[in-house]
Design a protein around this motif. Sequence first.
Motif, PDB file in Angstrom:
ATOM      1  N   TYR A  28       0.819  -1.208   0.000  1.00  0.00           N
ATOM      2  CA  TYR A  28       0.000   0.000   0.000  1.00  0.00           C
ATOM      3  C   TYR A  28       0.855   1.261   0.000  1.00  0.00           C
ATOM      4  CZ  TYR A  28      -4.021  -3.059   0.633  1.00  0.00           C
ATOM      5  OH  TYR A  28      -4.983  -4.018   0.455  1.00  0.00           O
TER       6      TYR A  28
ATOM      7  N   VAL B 120      -4.561   1.305   4.106  1.00  0.00           N
ATOM      8  CA  VAL B 120      -5.540   0.574   3.300  1.00  0.00           C
ATOM      9  C   VAL B 120      -5.452   1.067   1.865  1.00  0.00           C
ATOM     10  CG1 VAL B 120      -7.105   0.234   5.257  1.00  0.00           C
ATOM     11  CG2 VAL B 120      -7.459   2.146   3.694  1.00  0.00           C
TER      12      VAL B 120
ATOM     13  N   VAL C  40      -7.687   2.106  -0.611  1.00  0.00           N
ATOM     14  CA  VAL C  40      -8.355   3.285  -1.152  1.00  0.00           C
ATOM     15  C   VAL C  40      -7.749   4.571  -0.589  1.00  0.00           C
ATOM     16  CG1 VAL C  40     -10.546   4.501  -1.306  1.00  0.00           C
ATOM     17  CG2 VAL C  40     -10.483   2.042  -1.653  1.00  0.00           C
TER      18      VAL C  40
ATOM     19  N   VAL D 284     -20.677   6.109  -1.496  1.00  0.00           N
ATOM     20  CA  VAL D 284     -19.541   5.341  -0.980  1.00  0.00           C
ATOM     21  C   VAL D 284     -19.313   4.110  -1.846  1.00  0.00           C
ATOM     22  CG1 VAL D 284     -18.701   4.001   0.968  1.00  0.00           C
ATOM     23  CG2 VAL D 284     -19.845   6.166   1.375  1.00  0.00           C
TER      24      VAL D 284
ATOM     25  N   ILE E 117     -15.971   3.412  -4.003  1.00  0.00           N
ATOM     26  CA  ILE E 117     -15.065   2.292  -3.727  1.00  0.00           C
ATOM     27  C   ILE E 117     -14.872   1.436  -4.977  1.00  0.00           C
ATOM     28  CG2 ILE E 117     -14.823   0.161  -2.392  1.00  0.00           C
ATOM     29  CD1 ILE E 117     -15.922   1.591  -0.013  1.00  0.00           C
TER      30      ILE E 117
ATOM     31  N   ILE F 120     -14.103   9.513   4.682  1.00  0.00           N
ATOM     32  CA  ILE F 120     -14.296   8.213   4.026  1.00  0.00           C
ATOM     33  C   ILE F 120     -13.676   7.105   4.863  1.00  0.00           C
ATOM     34  CG2 ILE F 120     -13.580   6.844   2.022  1.00  0.00           C
ATOM     35  CD1 ILE F 120     -14.176   9.297   0.341  1.00  0.00           C
TER      36      ILE F 120
ATOM     37  N   VAL G 235     -16.067   6.479   7.832  1.00  0.00           N
ATOM     38  CA  VAL G 235     -17.319   5.792   7.492  1.00  0.00           C
ATOM     39  C   VAL G 235     -17.088   4.304   7.314  1.00  0.00           C
ATOM     40  CG1 VAL G 235     -19.010   5.498   5.651  1.00  0.00           C
ATOM     41  CG2 VAL G 235     -18.436   7.787   6.452  1.00  0.00           C
ATOM     42  N   GLU G 236     -16.050   3.946   6.558  1.00  0.00           N
ATOM     43  CA  GLU G 236     -15.823   2.531   6.286  1.00  0.00           C
ATOM     44  C   GLU G 236     -15.326   1.805   7.519  1.00  0.00           C
ATOM     45  OE1 GLU G 236     -16.558   0.600   3.473  1.00  0.00           O
ATOM     46  OE2 GLU G 236     -17.840   2.361   3.492  1.00  0.00           O
TER      47      GLU G 236
ATOM     48  N   ILE H 186     -17.149  -1.429   9.405  1.00  0.00           N
ATOM     49  CA  ILE H 186     -16.505  -2.713   9.685  1.00  0.00           C
ATOM     50  C   ILE H 186     -16.559  -3.017  11.183  1.00  0.00           C
ATOM     51  CG2 ILE H 186     -14.295  -3.947   9.650  1.00  0.00           C
ATOM     52  CD1 ILE H 186     -13.573  -2.075   7.240  1.00  0.00           C
TER      53      ILE H 186
ATOM     54  N   PHE I 140     -10.482  -3.723   6.242  1.00  0.00           N
ATOM     55  CA  PHE I 140     -11.466  -4.803   6.301  1.00  0.00           C
ATOM     56  C   PHE I 140     -10.801  -6.171   6.460  1.00  0.00           C
ATOM     57  CE2 PHE I 140     -13.655  -8.079   3.787  1.00  0.00           C
ATOM     58  CZ  PHE I 140     -14.749  -8.277   4.611  1.00  0.00           C
ATOM     59  N   ALA I 141      -9.921  -6.492   5.504  1.00  0.00           N
ATOM     60  CA  ALA I 141      -9.354  -7.850   5.467  1.00  0.00           C
ATOM     61  C   ALA I 141      -8.634  -8.170   6.772  1.00  0.00           C
ATOM     62  CB  ALA I 141      -8.410  -7.967   4.273  1.00  0.00           C
TER      63      ALA I 141
ATOM     64  N   VAL J 174     -10.970  -8.647   9.816  1.00  0.00           N
ATOM     65  CA  VAL J 174     -11.644  -9.946   9.820  1.00  0.00           C
ATOM     66  C   VAL J 174     -10.685 -11.024  10.296  1.00  0.00           C
ATOM     67  CG1 VAL J 174     -12.627 -11.712   8.329  1.00  0.00           C
ATOM     68  CG2 VAL J 174     -13.353  -9.326   8.086  1.00  0.00           C
TER      69      VAL J 174
ATOM     70  N   ALA K  25      -6.413  -8.076  -4.029  1.00  0.00           N
ATOM     71  CA  ALA K  25      -7.204  -7.543  -2.919  1.00  0.00           C
ATOM     72  C   ALA K  25      -8.282  -6.574  -3.419  1.00  0.00           C
ATOM     73  CB  ALA K  25      -6.290  -6.830  -1.914  1.00  0.00           C
TER      74      ALA K  25
ATOM     75  N   SER L  95     -11.842  -7.307  -5.157  1.00  0.00           N
ATOM     76  CA  SER L  95     -13.044  -7.618  -4.380  1.00  0.00           C
ATOM     77  C   SER L  95     -13.797  -6.342  -4.002  1.00  0.00           C
ATOM     78  CB  SER L  95     -12.684  -8.420  -3.137  1.00  0.00           C
ATOM     79  OG  SER L  95     -12.100  -7.577  -2.188  1.00  0.00           O
ATOM     80  N   LEU L  96     -13.159  -5.202  -4.209  1.00  0.00           N
ATOM     81  CA  LEU L  96     -13.873  -3.932  -3.965  1.00  0.00           C
ATOM     82  C   LEU L  96     -14.837  -3.611  -5.101  1.00  0.00           C
ATOM     83  CD1 LEU L  96     -11.022  -1.492  -2.821  1.00  0.00           C
ATOM     84  CD2 LEU L  96     -12.617  -2.779  -1.406  1.00  0.00           C
TER      85      LEU L  96
END
Lengths: 590, 590
Positions: free
Chosen positions: A42, A78, A80, A135, A139, A279, A282-283, A287, A327-328, A331, A377, A380-381
Motif C-alpha cells: 500500500y 488501506v 483506497v 460510498v 469504492i 471516508i 465511514v468505512e 466494519i 477490512f481484510a 476480519v 485484494a 473484491s472492492l
Amino acid sequence: MRLSRYFPILDWGRHYTGTALTSDLVAAIIVTIMLIPQSLAYAMLAGLPPVVGLYASILPLVAYALFGTSRTLAVGPVAVVSLMTATAAGAVAATGSADYIAAALILALLSGIFLLVMGLLRLGSLANLLSHPVVSGFITASGIIIATSQLKYILGIEAGGHTMPQLLATLSANIGTINVPTLTIGATSLAFLFWVRKGLKPLLVKLGLADRPADLVAKAGPVFAVVATIVAVVLLDLEAKGVRTVGVIPTGLPPIGAPLFDADLWLALAVPALLISIIGFVESVSIAQTLAAKRRQRIDPDQELVGLGAANVVAGFSGGYPVTGGFARSVVNFDAGAETPAAGAFTAVGIAVAALLLTPFLASLPLATLAATIIVAVLSLVDLRAPIVTWRYSKADFAAMAMTMLGTLVLGVETGVIAGVLLSLALFVWRSSRPHAAVIGRVPNTEHFRNVERHKVITLPHILMIRIDESLTYLNARWLEEYVLEQMADRPELKHLVLMCSAVNEIDASALESLEAINHRLADANIRFHLSEVKGPVMDRLQKSDFLDALTGEIFLSQNGAFAELAGRGDDEGDPLPVDPDPYGPRGLI
Amino acid sequence: MRLSRYFPILDWGRHYTGTALTSDLVAAIIVTIMLIPQSLAYAMLAGLPPVVGLYASILPLVAYALFGTSRTLAVGPVAVVSLMTATAAGAVAATGSADYIAAALILALLSGIFLLVMGLLRLGSLANLLSHPVVSGFITASGIIIATSQLKYILGIEAGGHTMPQLLATLSANIGTINVPTLTIGATSLAFLFWVRKGLKPLLVKLGLADRPADLVAKAGPVFAVVATIVAVVLLDLEAKGVRTVGVIPTGLPPIGAPLFDADLWLALAVPALLISIIGFVESVSIAQTLAAKRRQRIDPDQELVGLGAANVVAGFSGGYPVTGGFARSVVNFDAGAETPAAGAFTAVGIAVAALLLTPFLASLPLATLAATIIVAVLSLVDLRAPIVTWRYSKADFAAMAMTMLGTLVLGVETGVIAGVLLSLALFVWRSSRPHAAVIGRVPNTEHFRNVERHKVITLPHILMIRIDESLTYLNARWLEEYVLEQMADRPELKHLVLMCSAVNEIDASALESLEAINHRLADANIRFHLSEVKGPVMDRLQKSDFLDALTGEIFLSQNGAFAELAGRGDDEGDPLPVDPDPYGPRGLI
C-alpha cells in the motif's frame, strides 16, 4: 466512568486476563504476518517508499489501541486511502520527492486533526453526507483505478496518473516496452494469489483442516508469494534482467518529528485530508460495527473518531501516512480470536520487530509481487452488481452512484466524491421540496379519510380537506402555498379549508410564514383555514407564535371531528372574518 | 392552450375590453408619476447615471407584459436589487466608469438568462433554498445598509462602500465637511416624506377624500418633494452653494445594443447575477401571489421566471440594469385598478414620454431629495421584530437569520445570502439526520401504541418495538443503525424487534442498506427483525429489492397485529435463522 469514555483502555484494561492475553498474542502474530506485505504494497500504491508503510503500521496502531472502542478493528494502511494519498500528494509534489513524503505526513496529521475535532465536537454525523450509493460507487471506481494503476508493475513498463484516461493513455503509450521476466513473476503471482483465494481453503479443508484455520492460512497467501519471488529474484539474478525490486529498506524504528509547517501546503491539502478522514471513518465504523454486533458488543462512533484521529496524528509524527481500519485485516484479527485492542498494540510490536530485523531480506522483493497482491485484494472492492441493483430500486440513488463512479474514474477521487455528495444533497433537497399531499374525503360509514383520487369517499363542496405527508419546512413551504392556492382556485363554493397534519413532525419558521400567508390569502377569498391532528410538540411550538391568534379557523383534534363539525355548520358563514390590519403582507424589495 | 401558457398575453389579450383599457390607463398614469423619481433614485443607489433607471423602466416592462402571469405586478428597478448591482459592479469596476455601466448591463442579461433557464427547465424550486429567515434577515440588513449609504447625499459629504464597516468608516472620516444647504434640503425632504407617509393620508381623509384616492395621493409624496426642491435649487442658485444635483440627463429613448462580451467579466458576475435573479424572483412571486389571491386569481411561478427573465434580458439589451417586481409600485398599480399586464406596457410608454420630454427639468433635482425618498422607502424594509419573533419560535431559524444579517451587514450582500443559505441547509441536514424515534408499548385495553417513556404501556422482554417518526434516508440511516443496536445491546432476552413504519414515506437506497445491516446484525445476535405498518408505495419499492428475501422476520399490516402474534409465540424460537452467506457484509477499503 466519564474518563473511560475517552480512554476505553481504562475499561477493558482493568479486566485484562491471561486468556485474553494469549488470544490477543495469537491474533497479533497472524495479523503481523499478513500486514508486512500489505503495508509495503500500500505504501507503493501511495507512491511512497516501502518503509513508510511499515512506519504507518507501528505507532498509529498503539494510538488506536489506547483510544479506539472496537475490540477487533485492525488499523493501518488501506488501499483506497493510499490511492487518495497518492492523488493528493501528487497534486502538490513530484512522486517520490522529499516534498511528496512531507505531503503524505501532513495529510496524516491534518486528517487526524479533522477526526479529533469531529470526535470532540460530536460531529460524526458529518459522515451522514456520504450516502451509501456514493460510498459504494466511489469504492468500486477506486478499485478499478487501483487495479489499473498496478498493471505497470506487472508488465514492467512506465505509466502514471490517478484517473483512468491518464492511466490508459500512459499504459498504451508504453505497452511496447514490456519486460518479460517481470511479467512472468507478475502473472505467476497473480495466478497463484487468485488460486489461493478460491482454491486453497477448500483444499485445506479437504485435507482435514478446520474451517477457520484454513481461512487464516489462505489469507497468508501473499506471504508465500513474497517469499517465493524473493528467492526467485536472488537465485536467478532477475534484477540484472530488468525486474524492479523494493530495494534497500532502511532498518530501524520510525523517526519521530513534526511534519513540515507550510501554510500554503496545509491549505492545499485540507480538502483531500477532510475527504480521507470522512471516508476512512465511514468505512472503518461500518466494519467495526459489523464485527462488534457478532459478539453483541457496541462501539461508540464519536469515540471512534477520536481513536482514528489519534492514530493519524501519530502517523503524521512518526514517518507514516493516513491510516484507517482495514477490512481484510480486521476480519483476520476477529477470526484469529482477538479479544481486546491490545492485539493491535502487539501487532505494532510485531511490525517494529520486522522493521528492525526483516528489512534486509525484503530488498529483493519484486514490485510485481506487491502489485499482484494489491490487484487481487482490490478486485473484491469492485461491485458491478451494485449499480444494477440500485437502478432497480431508485433512479435518484443510481444517479448519485453513477455520478460518483464516473467522476472518480474520469476526474479523480476527490472530484468524484464531492460530485456524488453534492448530487445526493441536491436530490434530497429536491425531493424534500416536493412532498406528497392529497385532497381527502371520508370513507363512507367510517372515521377514516383517504385520497379522493384513489378511494370512493364523501366530500362537500364548501369544505376542502388536504392531507400533507411530510414535515413542513422551508424547502416545501412555498410548494404548499402554491398547492393550496391551486386547489382553492377552482372551488367557488369553498368556505372551509382543513389541513390534516397527522404526518407533520415539524413546522419551521418558513413554513409558519407560509401557513400565515395561506391563512391571509384564504381570508381574502372569504375562506376559513383550519388545522387538524396537530401533534403535541408541533402545537407547543405554534403556541409560541402569533399564528393561532391570526388563524381564521380552528384546530381540530381529529380529522373526523373537523369534518363533522364543519359539515354540520353547512353553508353558514359564522362570525365575519376579521379585518386584516396588514393587507399587503410582505414588503418585498420596495 | 399550450401556447398561451408561455404567452399569457394570448389569454388576457383576447378578452381585452374598453373597461379594462380605461382601468389600465388610469393605473399606468399613476404608476408612471410614482416611478419617475423612483427610477432615478434607485439608479443613483446602484451607482449608475439616473437615465439608466429610466431605461430600465421602459422596455423591460413591455417584456414582462408579454410573458408575465401577474395581472398587477409592476416591474422595474427596486432598492435591494440596486444595492446588489452596486456591490457586484463595484467589485469589478470603479463606480461610474464605463466598465461599471457595462457590468450592470451584463448583470441584467445574466440574471435574465438564469431566470429564463430556470423557467424553461421548471427549476423554480431552486428558490426554495432561500428560507424565510434568510430572506427576511437579508432584506432587513440590506435596508440598513441602503439607508446608511444614502446619508452622504443628505449630509453633502463623500463616503463609500457596500458594508456597514466601510460606510461608517468613510462617513465618520468626512463628517467635518457637511454642506449646510444640502443638509437643509435633505433633512427637509426627509421630514416632509415621513410626514406624507404618516400624516398626509389621514389629513386628506379628514378633508373628505375617500380612502383609496387619499392613499394614492400620499404615495405621490416624492413627486411634490422633487418639484419643490428643483424649484428651490433653481431660484436660490443652490448648485453654486455646493448642492449636488442630478445634472444633465440625455434626452431620448433607450439605446439598443448587446452588452459587452468578456468571458472573465461574465464569470466574475455569474454568482451575483444568480443571487439577484433568485432573490428578485422570490420576492416578486410573493408580491404577485398576495395580490392575485385578493382577486382569486392565480399566477404560475414557472412562467413568472420566464416573464422576469425576459424583462432582464431586455434590460441588458436596452441600457438598463437588473429589474424585478416592486412592492410599493405593484400595490399602487393594484389599488389604482390595473386589470391586465397592459397597464405595465402603458407605464412603459409613460416613462418613455418622460425620457423624451421631462429630462431637461430634472437636471436641477438635488441628490439629497432622491436620497431622502430612498431612505423613507427602505426603512419600511427594516423589521427588527422579526429576529425576536423568530428567536421565540425556533433557535435554528434564528441562527440562519442572524447569520444572514451579520454576514450582509459586515461582509456584504453576496456573502450574507450565501452564508445564510448554507447555514439553513446545514441545519436542515443536521435535523434530518436526527429523527425522532421511540421505544413503544401497547396502551392497556387498546390497540394503540405509545412511547414507553411518556405513557404507562405494556411491553414484553423478548419483543422490542420501535417507532420512527421520519422517512428513512441516507441522512438518518446510520443514526437508525446505531439507535437500534444501542437499544438491542441492553436486552439479553430479546428475540424479536419490530420497526413501526407508519410515518415512513420513503426508504432510500442508503436506508435500505442500513435495514439490511440491521437485519444482518440482529440475526448474528439471534434476533428476528420485523416491520409493521409499511405504506403502500414504500412496500412497492421494497419488493424491487432483495431485502424482503433476506428479512428474518415478517411484515405486519398493523402494529397491534405484530404484537399479538409475537406475544403469542412466547419465547418459541420458530424456524432457525438462515445461515448468512456473506458473514462480513461490507468490504471496506481493504
